[in-house]
Motif scaffolding. Structure first.
Motif, PDB file in Angstrom:
ATOM      1  N   PRO A   7       0.849  -1.320   0.062  1.00 48.42           N
ATOM      2  CA  PRO A   7      -0.118   0.157   0.039  1.00 48.42           C
ATOM      3  C   PRO A   7       0.763   1.200  -0.017  1.00 48.42           C
ATOM      4  N   ILE A   8       0.417   2.242  -0.983  1.00 52.17           N
ATOM      5  CA  ILE A   8       1.033   3.816  -0.923  1.00 52.17           C
ATOM      6  C   ILE A   8       0.265   4.560   0.130  1.00 52.17           C
ATOM      7  N   ALA A   9      -1.119   3.999   0.379  1.00 51.22           N
ATOM      8  CA  ALA A   9      -1.995   4.851   0.919  1.00 51.22           C
ATOM      9  C   ALA A   9      -2.997   4.046   1.523  1.00 51.22           C
ATOM     10  N   PHE A  10      -3.994   4.623   2.594  1.00 54.65           N
ATOM     11  CA  PHE A  10      -5.228   3.906   3.074  1.00 54.65           C
ATOM     12  C   PHE A  10      -6.240   4.934   2.958  1.00 54.65           C
ATOM     13  N   PHE A  11      -7.293   4.200   2.702  1.00 54.46           N
ATOM     14  CA  PHE A  11      -8.563   5.245   2.301  1.00 54.46           C
ATOM     15  C   PHE A  11      -9.208   5.210   3.697  1.00 54.46           C
ATOM     16  N   HIS A  12     -10.107   6.506   3.858  1.00 55.62           N
ATOM     17  CA  HIS A  12     -10.791   6.827   4.897  1.00 55.62           C
ATOM     18  C   HIS A  12     -12.337   7.144   4.542  1.00 55.62           C
ATOM     19  N   SER A  13     -13.285   6.444   5.052  1.00 53.54           N
ATOM     20  CA  SER A  13     -14.625   7.041   4.535  1.00 53.54           C
ATOM     21  C   SER A  13     -15.663   6.557   5.703  1.00 53.54           C
ATOM     22  N   ILE A  35      -7.793  10.003   0.664  1.00 49.01           N
ATOM     23  CA  ILE A  35      -6.731   9.010   0.553  1.00 49.01           C
ATOM     24  C   ILE A  35      -5.575   9.583   1.353  1.00 49.01           C
ATOM     25  N   ASP A  36      -5.158   8.932   2.297  1.00 53.16           N
ATOM     26  CA  ASP A  36      -3.987   9.262   3.178  1.00 53.16           C
ATOM     27  C   ASP A  36      -2.832   8.429   2.844  1.00 53.16           C
ATOM     28  N   PHE A  37      -1.703   9.252   2.337  1.00 52.74           N
ATOM     29  CA  PHE A  37      -0.666   8.486   1.972  1.00 52.74           C
ATOM     30  C   PHE A  37       0.277   8.035   3.303  1.00 52.74           C
ATOM     31  N   GLU A  38       0.955   6.946   2.970  1.00 52.43           N
ATOM     32  CA  GLU A  38       2.073   6.468   3.550  1.00 52.43           C
ATOM     33  C   GLU A  38       3.193   7.142   3.194  1.00 52.43           C
ATOM     34  N   GLU A  39       4.328   7.356   4.137  1.00 56.21           N
ATOM     35  CA  GLU A  39       5.497   7.927   4.046  1.00 56.21           C
ATOM     36  C   GLU A  39       6.339   6.977   2.945  1.00 56.21           C
ATOM     37  N   PRO A  40       7.062   7.285   1.937  1.00 52.99           N
ATOM     38  CA  PRO A  40       7.485   8.762   1.551  1.00 52.99           C
ATOM     39  C   PRO A  40       6.436   9.199   0.487  1.00 52.99           C
ATOM     40  N   TYR A  41       5.505   8.672   0.309  1.00 57.02           N
ATOM     41  CA  TYR A  41       4.357   9.004  -0.690  1.00 57.02           C
ATOM     42  C   TYR A  41       3.641  10.098  -0.349  1.00 57.02           C
ATOM     43  N   GLY A  42       2.862  11.011  -1.438  1.00 61.21           N
ATOM     44  CA  GLY A  42       2.062  11.939  -1.076  1.00 61.21           C
ATOM     45  C   GLY A  42       2.593  13.306  -0.967  1.00 61.21           C
ATOM     46  N   MET A 122     -14.351   0.894   1.783  1.00 55.70           N
ATOM     47  CA  MET A 122     -14.775   0.891   3.086  1.00 55.70           C
ATOM     48  C   MET A 122     -13.330   1.598   3.635  1.00 55.70           C
ATOM     49  N   ASP A 123     -13.815   1.989   5.086  1.00 57.73           N
ATOM     50  CA  ASP A 123     -12.568   2.848   5.872  1.00 57.73           C
ATOM     51  C   ASP A 123     -11.436   1.769   6.137  1.00 57.73           C
ATOM     52  N   GLY A 124     -10.349   2.550   5.790  1.00 56.86           N
ATOM     53  CA  GLY A 124      -9.224   1.537   6.036  1.00 56.86           C
ATOM     54  C   GLY A 124      -8.727   0.583   4.884  1.00 56.86           C
ATOM     55  N   THR A 125      -9.419   0.814   3.774  1.00 61.58           N
ATOM     56  CA  THR A 125      -9.015   0.009   2.567  1.00 61.58           C
ATOM     57  C   THR A 125      -7.598   0.479   2.142  1.00 61.58           C
ATOM     58  N   PRO A 126      -6.691  -0.549   1.728  1.00 58.98           N
ATOM     59  CA  PRO A 126      -5.283  -0.233   1.273  1.00 58.98           C
ATOM     60  C   PRO A 126      -5.397   0.093  -0.068  1.00 58.98           C
ATOM     61  N   ILE A 127      -4.761   1.040  -0.365  1.00 60.66           N
ATOM     62  CA  ILE A 127      -4.622   1.579  -1.921  1.00 60.66           C
ATOM     63  C   ILE A 127      -3.170   1.609  -2.395  1.00 60.66           C
ATOM     64  N   TYR A 128      -3.007   0.894  -3.527  1.00 58.65           N
ATOM     65  CA  TYR A 128      -1.804   0.375  -4.291  1.00 58.65           C
ATOM     66  C   TYR A 128      -1.049   1.287  -5.114  1.00 58.65           C
TER      67      TYR A 128
END
Length: 222
Positions: A7-13, A35-42, A122-128
């Motif tokens: 995952p590069i990010a996780f979704f919040h809904s 879409i909330d990115f993980e480091e070092p993305y975003g 869904m809340d917490g879904t991993p985004i690739y």
């Protein structure tokens, strides 16, 4: 040689569970998420130029698939759950690699986060990965749509009594009503006396469905 993806990010809904989530992106445009990115993305360099686009594609994972794997055939909800099609002729989560694809509207971009509308995640879904939506290449308005051409979504009439409406923050009412109109029940359920509960943000929305009408009975804080 295969390459591991992560995952590069996780979704919040507002949806903490799968129940009630729209079955396709874009069906509930009032539904907002981030879409909330993980480091070092975003960072600002990675997102540079995205502000010039109106929509983007999200490539994400069916992370809450209850351990169910690949199925050759599935029963699409659009067909009422009574007819099977090949998994690759559907958007079922029961796929070899469990990846989803959604087009969402961009509401705002900031360092490390993108606010969007119309997602079916869904809340917490991993985004690739995310990619810009390009109308010239990505839109084929006259293309055949298979079984979706002859089986349209049938929306329910939503009855939201004033005594219940006051329990829902006004900012959530449009997306709640739009979501309920799509009939969040499993496609094989049709019991007019059964009361269902849909989690949305910090609310448990209780309702029943009869004769094409969904009536909200109560809203409880959770």
């Amino acid at each position: 040689m295969t390459k591991e993806i992560y995952p590069i990010a996780f979704f919040h809904s507002p949806f903490p569970t799968k129940f009630g989530i729209p079955r396709q992106s874009g069906l509930v445009d009032a539904l907002k998420g981030t879409i909330d990115f993980e480091e070092p993305y975003g960072n600002s360099m990675s997102l540079k130029g995205l502000e010039d686009f109106e929509y983007l594609w999200i490539i994400w994972g069916f992370s809450e698939n209850d351990g169910h794997g690949y199925h050759d055939t599935v029963r699409p909800p659009r067909l009422g759950g009574n007819e099977r099609v090949g998994v690759f002729a559907s958007r079922s989560p029961f796929r070899p690699n469990g990846l989803g694809l959604s087009a969402v509207r961009i509401l705002g971009i900031s360092e490390g986060s993108i606010a969007v509308a119309g997602a079916d995640l869904m809340d917490g879904t991993p985004i690739y990965d995310i990619k810009p939506y390009i109308p010239e290449a990505d839109a084929y308005p006259h293309a055949k749509g298979g079984f979706t051409d002859s089986h349209q979504w049938r929306k329910l009439e939503v009855v939201l009594p004033e005594s219940v409406r006051t329990k829902i923050p006004s900012c959530h009412i449009p997306s709640v009503v739009e979501t309920l109109s799509l009939d969040p029940r499993p496609h094989y359920h049709d019991n007019p006396e059964r009361i269902y509960g849909m989690r949305y943000a910090d609310m448990d929305i209780r309702f029943l469905v009869a004769d094409g009408q969904l009536t909200v009975l109560d809203v409880r804080k959770v």
